[in-house]
Design an enzyme around this catalytic site. Structure first.
Site, short mmCIF file in Angstrom:
data_model
loop_
_atom_site.label_atom_id
_atom_site.label_comp_id
_atom_site.label_asym_id
_atom_site.label_seq_id
_atom_site.Cartn_x
_atom_site.Cartn_y
_atom_site.Cartn_z
N HIS A 59 0.87 -1.18 0.00
CA HIS A 59 0.00 0.00 0.00
C HIS A 59 0.91 1.23 0.00
O HIS A 59 2.02 1.18 0.52
CB HIS A 59 -0.82 -0.07 1.29
CG HIS A 59 -1.91 0.96 1.43
ND1 HIS A 59 -1.65 2.26 1.77
CD2 HIS A 59 -3.25 0.86 1.30
CE1 HIS A 59 -2.80 2.92 1.85
NE2 HIS A 59 -3.78 2.10 1.56
N ASP A 86 3.40 -4.53 7.84
CA ASP A 86 2.14 -3.81 7.74
C ASP A 86 1.02 -4.82 7.99
O ASP A 86 0.76 -5.68 7.15
CB ASP A 86 2.01 -3.17 6.36
CG ASP A 86 0.67 -2.46 6.16
OD1 ASP A 86 -0.16 -2.51 7.08
OD2 ASP A 86 0.46 -1.88 5.08
N GLN A 100 -4.19 -5.44 6.95
CA GLN A 100 -5.16 -6.41 6.45
C GLN A 100 -5.07 -7.75 7.17
O GLN A 100 -5.89 -8.63 6.92
CB GLN A 100 -4.96 -6.63 4.94
CG GLN A 100 -5.08 -5.38 4.09
CD GLN A 100 -6.49 -4.78 4.11
OE1 GLN A 100 -7.46 -5.44 4.45
NE2 GLN A 100 -6.59 -3.51 3.74
N LYS A 142 -10.14 -0.86 10.55
CA LYS A 142 -10.32 -2.03 9.71
C LYS A 142 -10.64 -3.28 10.54
O LYS A 142 -10.72 -4.39 10.02
CB LYS A 142 -9.06 -2.28 8.87
CG LYS A 142 -8.78 -1.20 7.82
CD LYS A 142 -7.61 -1.57 6.95
CE LYS A 142 -6.99 -0.40 6.22
NZ LYS A 142 -7.80 0.15 5.14
#
Lengths: 406, 147
Positions: free
Chosen positions: A120, A197, A200, A223
């Site tokens: 991202h 990261d 997700q 999220k």
């Protein structure tokens, strides 16, 4: 839909353009259950005061809400200590903190930063800036045909010159799970620091920072059922202790004189200014909710929906899928409809109550690598149902007709 | 809602190849980009004596941005630069919902068919990309003539 989820997420019973809402943009942000909304109201209605400052009881209550959230997060990702949990506004801020505090301090000209082409922009742009500032080189691990990281690239590019390896645990476009444990071990062998990261991954799979042994983990609350504006940076205490502050000002100091300042200990050193205590209260409630659902159940539902969606999409001859043949896939299906731009697809689905994301997904280098300008993305969470997927598929089948392509 | 947006006219213009080319005698070329969706167009104008003799474009984008660009180009041919600038302002005002009087919009010709986009905030940038690019191109061409 499981009846409990329907009761807990009243927004899922609302309509979009006169149709029941099928919310399939969970990689962008998830919906918030009632207990999370209540916890935020409860904080502002009954505990609000500036934390860490007042000697009065209400401020202590607020401090407790905030620090309880930190302990909750530490336990949730199995950090050794709550001091390793820094609250930020989101994963983007967490990654910028590492890049500008750790990166600018430790990189030297000629050093290398290794990231993947599937990052991202939030785990890519900060490294470009830091690399340029320090005369370091930014290298990329590319993907094989199935969308997974190229082992050849990892072997060739992870060298003694690599000082930083920054990698997403799950791609926000392809939904493929990277083996960060093995990557971290390889990176540590050459002396690189590892940044994961988890934007997700943390909402969808169990993450144990001691097990995968990365040096940093960044993720966003919004999220994973929490309000927007609260995020987390986990870092190993020894590394965080040696890093300079990122943002400076109130609440992060020890002593300030006219010309000099000494800084507070962890974690306050990295938390300048009044913090998002309401957001932290929401994050605590979100973790409670996730744990009550359980990651086994989350995986079961998401795997079922993902497999079902892919098998249905494969039956449509004019649908092109990206990264849908690899087994290590979680909850994200990225596709295009031949001769139709993703924005037109998203508008046509929107009119039928189906919310998906269309565009470059903040991953322009990956789009270029895949040879597309943009894509459509449907992303699932545990509250989605097969009915949502059926509505997605039905709506997709109308697209070429609406566009007068026959 | 959809039938008011994805009309035959929009489909025809979004799929048309006629104006999609490099302009041999272009006097100004301007690149327009919509960073939120990655859509981009390159607009070429052949301007002589203050009149747009020819126009064409290349690029990639959604049906709305491509149709809007195509219709704009057909409208521009033979118009003076000042007129083109005024029409761009009129189109952008229409898409932002500031002007909805059909008589006033009539001079936009087929491009007036995009009026309904004003009710779709998410697609406003798609419709206006070409027209903002035109506006920038004209500003740059002014700069050139002054220089």
């Amino acid at each position: 839909m499981n009846k409990n989820f329907l009761n807990d997420f009243p927004i899922l019973r609302t309509q979009m353009n006169g149709q029941p809402l099928a919310y399939l943009d969970n990689s962008a942000t998830t919906q918030k259950p009632e207990n999370v909304v209540r916890s935020i109201c409860g904080y502002y209605g009954g505990c609000n005061a500036n934390p860490h400052r007042g000697v009065y009881e209400l401020s202590q209550k607020s401090t407790k809400v905030y620090e309880d959230a930190r302990r909750k997060v530490a336990k949730f990702i199995n950090a050794k200590s709550a001091r390793e949990i820094i609250f930020t506004k989101n994963a983007t801020e967490s990654l910028n903190l590492v890049a500008f505090s750790y990166g600018l301090t430790n990189l030297q000209a000629g050093d290398e930063i290794l990231i993947t082409i599937a990052e991202h922009h939030s785990n890519l742009v900060p490294w470009q800036i830091v690399a340029r500032a320090k005369g370091a080189k930014l290298n990329y691990i590319y993907l094989t045909a199935d969308g997974n990281l190229s082992e050849a690239d990892i072997s060739a590019k992870l060298t003694r010159r690599t000082k930083i390896l920054a990698v997403t645990q799950i791609s926000n476009v392809l939904g493929l799970v990277n083996d960060v444990k093995t990557l971290a071990a390889k990176a540590h062998e050459v002396g690189a620091v590892v940044i994961v990261d988890g934007s997700q991954s943390v909402p969808h799979i169990p993450v144990d920072v001691q097990d995968f042994d990365a040096d940093f983990l960044a993720f966003s609350g919004h999220k994973m059922l929490s309000p927007m504006g609260i995020g987390v940076l986990y870092g190993k205490q020894k590394i965080l202790d040696a890093m300079p502050p990122f943002l400076t000002g109130g609440d992060m100091i020890e002593y300030v004189t006219e010309q000099e300042t000494t800084f507070a200990e962890l974690p306050q050193k990295f938390e300048a200014g009044t913090q998002n205590v309401g957001g932290a209260a929401g994050l605590t409630a979100a973790i409670d909710y996730l744990q009550s659902v359980g990651f086994d159940e989350i995986a079961r539902v998401e795997n079922d929906l993902t497999t079902f969606a892919i098998s249905e999409l494969k039956k449509i001859p004019y649908v092109e899928l990206y990264g849908c043949d690899a087994p290590n896939k979680v909850g994200i299906v990225t596709f295009n409809i031949r001769d139709v731009h993703p924005h037109d697809v998203a508008t046509i689905l929107d009119a039928q109550g189906v919310a998906i994301r269309a565009g470059h997904h903040c991953a322009q280098p990956l789009m270029k690598f895949l040879g597309v300008n943009s894509t459509c993305r449907a992303s699932f969470y545990f509250y989605n149902t097969r009915r949502d997927v059926e509505r997605l598929i039905d709506a997709i089948k109308t697209v070429r007709g609406v566009m007068k392509l026959h | 809602m959809l039938e008011n947006i994805y009309t035959e006219l929009i489909a025809e213009h979004s799929q048309s190849k006629e104006n999609r080319r490099q302009l041999e005698n272009a006097t100004i070329t301007e690149r327009g980009h919509n960073p939120t969706c990655g859509d981009e167009i390159t607009l070429s104008l052949e301007i002589a004596d203050g009149v747009i003799r020819d126009a064409a474009f290349t690029g990639e984008g959604c049906a709305i941005s491509q149709a809007s660009t195509d219709m704009m180009i057909e409208l521009l041919r033979g118009k003076s630069v000042d007129e083109a600038k005024r029409l761009a302002e009129l189109f952008i005002a229409m898409i932002h919902g500031e002007i909805d009087d059909d008589d006033e919009l009539a001079e936009l010709d087929e491009a007036a068919a995009l009026k309904n986009i004003s009710t779709m905030p998410a697609r406003v940038k798609c419709a206006t990309l070409a027209w903002h690019t035109l506006d920038t191109a004209i500003k740059h061409s002014d700069g050139d003539s002054l220089a």
